[in-house]
Motif scaffolding. Structure first.
Motif, PDB file in Angstrom:
ATOM      1  N   GLY A   1       0.065 -10.405  -8.596  1.00 41.75           N
ATOM      2  CA  GLY A   1       1.394 -10.864  -8.974  1.00 41.75           C
ATOM      3  C   GLY A   1       2.324  -9.754  -9.410  1.00 41.75           C
ATOM      4  O   GLY A   1       3.550  -9.898  -9.343  1.00 41.75           O
ATOM      5  N   GLU A   2       1.768  -8.634  -9.872  1.00 40.92           N
ATOM      6  CA  GLU A   2       2.588  -7.501 -10.294  1.00 40.92           C
ATOM      7  C   GLU A   2       2.591  -6.370  -9.265  1.00 40.92           C
ATOM      8  O   GLU A   2       3.326  -5.405  -9.416  1.00 40.92           O
ATOM      9  CB  GLU A   2       2.078  -6.948 -11.637  1.00 40.92           C
ATOM     10  CG  GLU A   2       2.197  -7.910 -12.806  1.00 40.92           C
ATOM     11  CD  GLU A   2       3.636  -8.164 -13.228  1.00 40.92           C
ATOM     12  OE1 GLU A   2       4.563  -7.636 -12.587  1.00 40.92           O
ATOM     13  OE2 GLU A   2       3.835  -8.908 -14.213  1.00 40.92           O
ATOM     14  N   ARG A   3       1.768  -6.504  -8.246  1.00 43.84           N
ATOM     15  CA  ARG A   3       1.588  -5.390  -7.305  1.00 43.84           C
ATOM     16  C   ARG A   3       2.151  -5.667  -5.916  1.00 43.84           C
ATOM     17  O   ARG A   3       2.794  -4.799  -5.313  1.00 43.84           O
ATOM     18  CB  ARG A   3       0.093  -5.067  -7.192  1.00 43.84           C
ATOM     19  CG  ARG A   3      -0.226  -3.914  -6.274  1.00 43.84           C
ATOM     20  CD  ARG A   3      -1.700  -3.538  -6.332  1.00 43.84           C
ATOM     21  NE  ARG A   3      -1.938  -2.318  -5.589  1.00 43.84           N
ATOM     22  CZ  ARG A   3      -2.345  -2.290  -4.310  1.00 43.84           C
ATOM     23  NH1 ARG A   3      -2.598  -3.417  -3.659  1.00 43.84           N
ATOM     24  NH2 ARG A   3      -2.521  -1.140  -3.695  1.00 43.84           N
TER      25      ARG A   3
ATOM     26  N   GLU B   1       0.821  -1.213   0.000  1.00 45.63           N
ATOM     27  CA  GLU B   1       0.000   0.000   0.000  1.00 45.63           C
ATOM     28  C   GLU B   1       0.855   1.264   0.000  1.00 45.63           C
ATOM     29  O   GLU B   1       0.501   2.264  -0.641  1.00 45.63           O
ATOM     30  CB  GLU B   1      -0.951  -0.003   1.192  1.00 45.63           C
ATOM     31  CG  GLU B   1      -1.922  -1.168   1.234  1.00 45.63           C
ATOM     32  CD  GLU B   1      -2.900  -1.190   0.070  1.00 45.63           C
ATOM     33  OE1 GLU B   1      -2.824  -0.324  -0.820  1.00 45.63           O
ATOM     34  OE2 GLU B   1      -3.758  -2.084   0.045  1.00 45.63           O
ATOM     35  N   LEU B   2       1.980   1.242   0.687  1.00 45.27           N
ATOM     36  CA  LEU B   2       2.823   2.431   0.714  1.00 45.27           C
ATOM     37  C   LEU B   2       3.441   2.705  -0.651  1.00 45.27           C
ATOM     38  O   LEU B   2       3.547   3.872  -1.062  1.00 45.27           O
ATOM     39  CB  LEU B   2       3.910   2.277   1.781  1.00 45.27           C
ATOM     40  CG  LEU B   2       3.411   2.325   3.226  1.00 45.27           C
ATOM     41  CD1 LEU B   2       4.538   1.997   4.193  1.00 45.27           C
ATOM     42  CD2 LEU B   2       2.793   3.678   3.563  1.00 45.27           C
ATOM     43  N   THR B   3       3.836   1.660  -1.365  1.00 42.71           N
ATOM     44  CA  THR B   3       4.354   1.856  -2.723  1.00 42.71           C
ATOM     45  C   THR B   3       3.289   2.496  -3.597  1.00 42.71           C
ATOM     46  O   THR B   3       3.561   3.433  -4.363  1.00 42.71           O
ATOM     47  CB  THR B   3       4.807   0.514  -3.320  1.00 42.71           C
ATOM     48  OG1 THR B   3       5.925   0.018  -2.575  1.00 42.71           O
ATOM     49  CG2 THR B   3       5.217   0.668  -4.786  1.00 42.71           C
ATOM     50  N   ASP B   4       2.071   1.998  -3.492  1.00 41.70           N
ATOM     51  CA  ASP B   4       0.952   2.560  -4.248  1.00 41.70           C
ATOM     52  C   ASP B   4       0.791   4.046  -3.934  1.00 41.70           C
ATOM     53  O   ASP B   4       0.792   4.893  -4.844  1.00 41.70           O
ATOM     54  CB  ASP B   4      -0.321   1.781  -3.891  1.00 41.70           C
ATOM     55  CG  ASP B   4      -1.591   2.322  -4.554  1.00 41.70           C
ATOM     56  OD1 ASP B   4      -1.674   3.527  -4.852  1.00 41.70           O
ATOM     57  OD2 ASP B   4      -2.531   1.536  -4.724  1.00 41.70           O
TER      58      ASP B   4
ATOM     59  N   ARG C   1      -0.532   3.044 -14.123  1.00 42.94           N
ATOM     60  CA  ARG C   1      -0.166   4.457 -14.077  1.00 42.94           C
ATOM     61  C   ARG C   1       1.167   4.653 -13.374  1.00 42.94           C
ATOM     62  O   ARG C   1       1.905   5.595 -13.660  1.00 42.94           O
ATOM     63  CB  ARG C   1      -1.247   5.259 -13.357  1.00 42.94           C
ATOM     64  CG  ARG C   1      -2.595   5.313 -14.073  1.00 42.94           C
ATOM     65  CD  ARG C   1      -3.679   5.827 -13.146  1.00 42.94           C
ATOM     66  NE  ARG C   1      -3.903   4.913 -12.025  1.00 42.94           N
ATOM     67  CZ  ARG C   1      -4.704   5.162 -11.007  1.00 42.94           C
ATOM     68  NH1 ARG C   1      -5.342   6.322 -10.945  1.00 42.94           N
ATOM     69  NH2 ARG C   1      -4.866   4.277 -10.046  1.00 42.94           N
ATOM     70  N   TYR C   2       1.461   3.751 -12.426  1.00 41.47           N
ATOM     71  CA  TYR C   2       2.676   3.856 -11.625  1.00 41.47           C
ATOM     72  C   TYR C   2       2.878   2.533 -10.894  1.00 41.47           C
ATOM     73  O   TYR C   2       1.951   1.715 -10.785  1.00 41.47           O
ATOM     74  CB  TYR C   2       2.572   5.009 -10.614  1.00 41.47           C
ATOM     75  CG  TYR C   2       1.270   5.043  -9.846  1.00 41.47           C
ATOM     76  CD1 TYR C   2       1.031   4.182  -8.775  1.00 41.47           C
ATOM     77  CD2 TYR C   2       0.257   5.939 -10.191  1.00 41.47           C
ATOM     78  CE1 TYR C   2      -0.167   4.200  -8.084  1.00 41.47           C
ATOM     79  CE2 TYR C   2      -0.937   5.980  -9.505  1.00 41.47           C
ATOM     80  CZ  TYR C   2      -1.148   5.103  -8.448  1.00 41.47           C
ATOM     81  OH  TYR C   2      -2.336   5.121  -7.758  1.00 41.47           O
ATOM     82  N   PRO C   3       4.070   2.260 -10.353  1.00 46.34           N
ATOM     83  CA  PRO C   3       4.287   1.033  -9.569  1.00 46.34           C
ATOM     84  C   PRO C   3       3.343   0.979  -8.367  1.00 46.34           C
ATOM     85  O   PRO C   3       3.111   1.986  -7.690  1.00 46.34           O
ATOM     86  CB  PRO C   3       5.747   1.167  -9.110  1.00 46.34           C
ATOM     87  CG  PRO C   3       6.380   2.074 -10.127  1.00 46.34           C
ATOM     88  CD  PRO C   3       5.306   3.045 -10.513  1.00 46.34           C
ATOM     89  N   GLY C   4       2.786  -0.214  -8.125  1.00 45.23           N
ATOM     90  CA  GLY C   4       1.864  -0.384  -7.016  1.00 45.23           C
ATOM     91  C   GLY C   4       0.442  -0.020  -7.344  1.00 45.23           C
ATOM     92  O   GLY C   4      -0.443  -0.124  -6.480  1.00 45.23           O
ATOM     93  N   ASP C   5       0.176   0.421  -8.575  1.00 45.49           N
ATOM     94  CA  ASP C   5      -1.175   0.818  -8.982  1.00 45.49           C
ATOM     95  C   ASP C   5      -2.160  -0.304  -8.671  1.00 45.49           C
ATOM     96  O   ASP C   5      -1.914  -1.476  -8.969  1.00 45.49           O
ATOM     97  CB  ASP C   5      -1.166   1.119 -10.484  1.00 45.49           C
ATOM     98  CG  ASP C   5      -2.420   1.815 -10.965  1.00 45.49           C
ATOM     99  OD1 ASP C   5      -3.432   1.823 -10.240  1.00 45.49           O
ATOM    100  OD2 ASP C   5      -2.388   2.361 -12.086  1.00 45.49           O
ATOM    101  N   ALA C   6      -3.300   0.061  -8.083  1.00 42.19           N
ATOM    102  CA  ALA C   6      -4.299  -0.938  -7.692  1.00 42.19           C
ATOM    103  C   ALA C   6      -4.920  -1.648  -8.886  1.00 42.19           C
ATOM    104  O   ALA C   6      -5.592  -2.672  -8.712  1.00 42.19           O
ATOM    105  CB  ALA C   6      -5.394  -0.281  -6.852  1.00 42.19           C
ATOM    106  N   THR C   7      -4.710  -1.139 -10.097  1.00 40.57           N
ATOM    107  CA  THR C   7      -5.232  -1.825 -11.284  1.00 40.57           C
ATOM    108  C   THR C   7      -4.415  -3.056 -11.631  1.00 40.57           C
ATOM    109  O   THR C   7      -4.877  -3.895 -12.412  1.00 40.57           O
ATOM    110  CB  THR C   7      -5.250  -0.872 -12.498  1.00 40.57           C
ATOM    111  OG1 THR C   7      -3.914  -0.451 -12.775  1.00 40.57           O
ATOM    112  CG2 THR C   7      -6.128   0.345 -12.229  1.00 40.57           C
TER     113      THR C   7
END
Length: 248
Positions: A185-187, A118-121, A175-181
């Protein structure tokens, strides 16, 4: 007489109330993380003080949405424990024991995973919005290259796109690293960041070091808060069951 088991986790787990409780835990960390995302873009320039009410409300909604995901996972695990107890013919005390086991894992493993993810997001969310407001034409994906990064994130390192465009990460867009979309596996546990395209290598290293330092400091505090929240959640659930006898 043996107390009958519930047939659904809904009978002892208030998902809506728990989401609101966890959102209150998330929000102060989201506010701090977003501010650090802004500061990463404005490094060396005057620091913005405070957020607009629009930004605060967006972060409040985000804390509710993301807390809801964590609480839904907890409910799913509780339902699995309940069904396993029913299938094995266990009673209330066996269910309570299973619930304790669920939270033994949640308190340790999930707290760290949630905090890091969550902090990365949110830090990158703050950076992304600031890059747009500051008029940067492009943004760049920057990966921490230490051998622990995902292959897809390794390949994304240095990728540059328009400030309003999406990065390609494997077969996904973000849109950016950690994006909730992104898919889990990628987040999950991502430590990548975005920077304004065109920064010197020295400036990118400076921003990267600051990102990791701030992320780590927030993460440690967030983990402690989450562990306390999970422990309190466990206790709220267990108060609905009789205490185990001395031989259990």
């Amino acid at each position: 007489m043996t107390e009958p088991l519930p047939y659904s986790a809904d009978q002892f787990f208030d998902q809506r109330a728990e989401t609101e409780i966890f959102a209150r835990v998330y929000l102060p960390y989201f506010l701090s993380a977003y501010q650090h995302g802004i500061d990463n873009v404005l490094l060396g320039r005057a620091r913005r003080k405070g957020f607009s009410e629009f930004v605060r409300e967006r972060l409040r909604r985000k804390s509710l949405e993301h807390a809801a995901l964590a609480v839904a996972t907890t409910k799913k695990k509780l339902q699995e424990v309940l069904m396993e107890t029913l299938d094995e013919g266990g009673g209330v005390q066996e269910l309570a024991r299973g619930i304790r086991n669920v939270f033994a894992i949640s308190s340790k493993v999930r707290s760290l995973r949630i905090a890091r993810t969550e902090l990365t997001d949110v830090i990158n969310d703050g950076s992304n919005e600031t890059l747009r407001s500051e008029g940067y034409p492009q943004k760049e994906w920057s990966t921490v290259i230490d051998g622990a990064e995902r292959p897809t994130h390794h390949n994304a390192n240095g990728q540059t796109v328009g400030v309003n465009e999406f990065f390609r990460v494997g077969s996904e867009a973000a849109r950016y690293p950690g994006d909730a979309t992104l898919t889990p596996g990628e987040r999950i546990s991502c430590r990548c960041l975005i920077v304004g395209a065109g920064l010197s290598e020295d400036r990118k290293r400076q921003v990267g070091r600051r990102f990791l330092r701030v992320h780590g400091a927030l993460e440690r505090r967030f983990v402690v808060s989450l562990r306390r929240a999970f422990d309190a959640q466990r206790d709220r659930i267990l108060t609905q069951f009789p205490a185990p006898d001395a031989n259990s």
